[in-house]
Design an enzyme around this catalytic site. Structure first.
Site, PDB file in Angstrom:
ATOM      1  N   MET A 152       6.039  35.692  43.384  1.00  0.00           N
ATOM      2  CA  MET A 152       4.722  35.046  43.432  1.00  0.00           C
ATOM      3  C   MET A 152       4.872  33.591  43.877  1.00  0.00           C
ATOM      4  SD  MET A 152       2.404  36.725  40.484  1.00  0.00           S
ATOM      5  CE  MET A 152       2.926  35.693  39.136  1.00  0.00           C
ATOM      6  N   GLY A 153       6.030  33.243  44.429  1.00  0.00           N
ATOM      7  CA  GLY A 153       6.214  31.887  44.963  1.00  0.00           C
ATOM      8  C   GLY A 153       6.581  30.869  43.905  1.00  0.00           C
ATOM      9  N   GLY A 207      16.060  30.593  40.094  1.00  0.00           N
ATOM     10  CA  GLY A 207      16.022  32.021  39.745  1.00  0.00           C
ATOM     11  C   GLY A 207      15.664  32.862  40.967  1.00  0.00           C
ATOM     12  N   HIS A 208      14.594  32.454  41.653  1.00  0.00           N
ATOM     13  CA  HIS A 208      14.210  33.157  42.889  1.00  0.00           C
ATOM     14  C   HIS A 208      15.331  33.093  43.918  1.00  0.00           C
ATOM     15  CE1 HIS A 208      10.121  31.828  41.341  1.00  0.00           C
ATOM     16  NE2 HIS A 208       9.930  33.123  41.473  1.00  0.00           N
ATOM     17  N   GLN A 243      -2.559  41.217  38.115  1.00  0.00           N
ATOM     18  CA  GLN A 243      -1.677  41.139  36.948  1.00  0.00           C
ATOM     19  C   GLN A 243      -2.019  39.968  36.035  1.00  0.00           C
ATOM     20  OE1 GLN A 243       1.873  40.717  39.573  1.00  0.00           O
ATOM     21  NE2 GLN A 243       2.632  39.370  37.973  1.00  0.00           N
ATOM     22  N   VAL A 283      18.674  33.033  35.490  1.00  0.00           N
ATOM     23  CA  VAL A 283      19.201  31.699  35.797  1.00  0.00           C
ATOM     24  C   VAL A 283      18.553  30.706  34.826  1.00  0.00           C
ATOM     25  CG1 VAL A 283      19.377  29.898  37.554  1.00  0.00           C
ATOM     26  CG2 VAL A 283      19.567  32.310  38.204  1.00  0.00           C
ATOM     27  N   SER A 286       8.408  29.596  36.836  1.00  0.00           N
ATOM     28  CA  SER A 286       7.393  28.793  37.521  1.00  0.00           C
ATOM     29  C   SER A 286       6.472  28.137  36.501  1.00  0.00           C
ATOM     30  CB  SER A 286       6.575  29.671  38.468  1.00  0.00           C
ATOM     31  OG  SER A 286       7.456  30.378  39.318  1.00  0.00           O
TER      32      SER A 286
HETATM   33  P1  AMP Z   1       7.798  35.610  39.884  1.00  0.00           P
HETATM   34  O1  AMP Z   1       7.651  34.814  41.130  1.00  0.00           O
HETATM   35  O2  AMP Z   1       7.716  34.812  38.631  1.00  0.00           O
HETATM   36  O3  AMP Z   1       6.929  36.847  39.881  1.00  0.00           O
HETATM   37  O4  AMP Z   1       9.295  36.153  39.906  1.00  0.00           O
HETATM   38  C1  AMP Z   1       9.815  36.818  41.012  1.00  0.00           C
HETATM   39  C2  AMP Z   1      11.138  37.411  40.643  1.00  0.00           C
HETATM   40  O5  AMP Z   1      12.024  36.378  40.217  1.00  0.00           O
HETATM   41  C3  AMP Z   1      11.042  38.404  39.464  1.00  0.00           C
HETATM   42  O6  AMP Z   1      11.885  39.512  39.721  1.00  0.00           O
HETATM   43  C4  AMP Z   1      11.532  37.596  38.306  1.00  0.00           C
HETATM   44  O7  AMP Z   1      12.110  38.383  37.280  1.00  0.00           O
HETATM   45  C5  AMP Z   1      12.596  36.745  38.982  1.00  0.00           C
HETATM   46  N1  AMP Z   1      12.892  35.549  38.180  1.00  0.00           N
HETATM   47  C6  AMP Z   1      12.010  34.693  37.615  1.00  0.00           C
HETATM   48  N2  AMP Z   1      12.656  33.757  36.892  1.00  0.00           N
HETATM   49  C7  AMP Z   1      13.985  34.041  36.993  1.00  0.00           C
HETATM   50  C8  AMP Z   1      15.180  33.440  36.462  1.00  0.00           C
HETATM   51  N3  AMP Z   1      15.129  32.363  35.692  1.00  0.00           N
HETATM   52  N4  AMP Z   1      16.366  34.011  36.779  1.00  0.00           N
HETATM   53  C9  AMP Z   1      16.432  35.122  37.568  1.00  0.00           C
HETATM   54  N5  AMP Z   1      15.345  35.718  38.102  1.00  0.00           N
HETATM   55  C10 AMP Z   1      14.143  35.190  37.815  1.00  0.00           C
END
Ligand code: AMP
Length: 288
Positions: free
Chosen positions: A30-31, A36-37, A61, A176, A186
């Site tokens: 979701m940017g 982590g991303h 969601q 991460v 985020s």
């Molecule tokens: P989001 O943009 O929050 O929907 O996350 C996109 C992807 O990044 C999802 O698969 C999350 O689980 C992953 N993600 C978010 N935060 C972390 C993190 N701290 N470490 C590893 N992956 C992450």
């Protein structure tokens, strides 16, 4: 890196490499990219020939009163980060492209979407399951990469891919963290300095429970109480602290040697934060 906004353009871009036998890796996001991303992009870059990142703040969601409007959005910044990670294609569709007028189909994954975060966020996982299914059908990747930080989401996605016979490997990647252990998210952007400090309690509580397991504790209730206490002494009131099976998310009362997921959610200020760890009692001798 090419940015595409329609399913037709995405498929047109992926068709030649697919025909040439190259593998495709998809990282749904979701940017508001953080490390982590980036770790998911790097893992995909290592593994697959073509790396696609989807950038879509999925409205279905978010519940009523949640942060859909406030969710951080900066496509130019995200595109620069994706480019730096060696991403080949950024898929940034509009809401209308993903949900054409009259779209009526949703994906529901049963009991996995009833406990943990679903209690506070009813409908959230139907939104996640539906959009991830759409993205997997749109890009038809060989692999799709997700973070273990969102453990319930990962379990739901593994299950839907299996149940729907989707020909994709779901790859779970480690969480991460910042130097003090806080899982990157985020939503950490919503924390002020004092809240950011308190947010460290989540990983501390997980660590405290893991230490207790290492010291021989096997009683789920004792472990949950310990984690809750560690949260409360730092002024963090948990929404839940649960011990569950990592695949079917059913509650676990006693650790019997199989890996168990310890999952936490808590509100800190305006941010709803989640974190988890896998407790692996079989690797730790009871008398250690
Ligand atoms: P989001 O943009 O929050 O929907 O996350 C996109 C992807 O990044 C999802 O698969 C999350 O689980 C992953 N993600 C978010 N935060 C972390 C993190 N701290 N470490 C590893 N992956 C992450």
């Amino acid at each position: 890196m090419l940015t595409v906004r329609t399913v037709a353009d995405l498929r047109a871009a992926l068709d030649p490499p697919r025909r040439a036998g190259q593998t495709i890796g998809l990282v749904p996001t979701m940017g508001a990219f953080h490390a982590g991303h980036r770790s998911l992009m790097a893992r995909a870059r290592e593994t697959d020939d073509v790396v696609v990142v989807s950038l879509f703040v999925n409205p279905t969601q978010f519940g009523r009163g949640e942060d859909l409007d406030a969710y951080p959005r900066d496509e130019a910044r995200d595109a620069a980060i994706a480019h730096a990670e060696g991403v080949d294609l950024l898929f940034a569709p509009t809401v209308e492209e993903v949900y054409p007028p009259g779209a009526a189909t949703t994906v529901s994954v049963g009991a996995l979407t009833e406990g943990l975060c679903a209690v506070e966020r009813p409908g959230h996982f139907a939104g996640v399951a539906t959009v991830v299914t759409k993205l997997l059908v749109m890009a038809a990747p060989d692999r799709a990469y997700f973070g273990a930080k969102d453990a319930q989401q990962l379990a739901v996605i593994r299950r839907l891919a299996r149940d729907l016979h989707l020909p994709v490997e779901i790859v779970g990647c480690p969480t991460v963290r910042d130097a003090d252990g806080l899982a990157l998210s985020s939503r950490n952007a919503y924390l002020n300095a004092a809240e950011r400090e308190r947010a460290g309690a989540l990983s501390e509580a997980l660590g405290g429970a893991a230490d207790a397991v290492a010291a021989g504790e096997r009683d789920g209730e004792v472990l949950r109480s310990r984690a809750k206490r560690l949260l409360r002494v730092r002024g963090v009131e948990p929404e839940y602290v649960e011990l569950v099976d990592p695949d079917d998310l059913r509650p676990v009362a006693v650790l019997d040697g199989a890996p168990v997921l310890l999952a936490i959610a808590a509100r800190v200020g305006r941010a709803r934060l989640i974190d988890n760890t896998t407790l692996e009692p079989s690797q730790i001798p009871c008398n250690a």
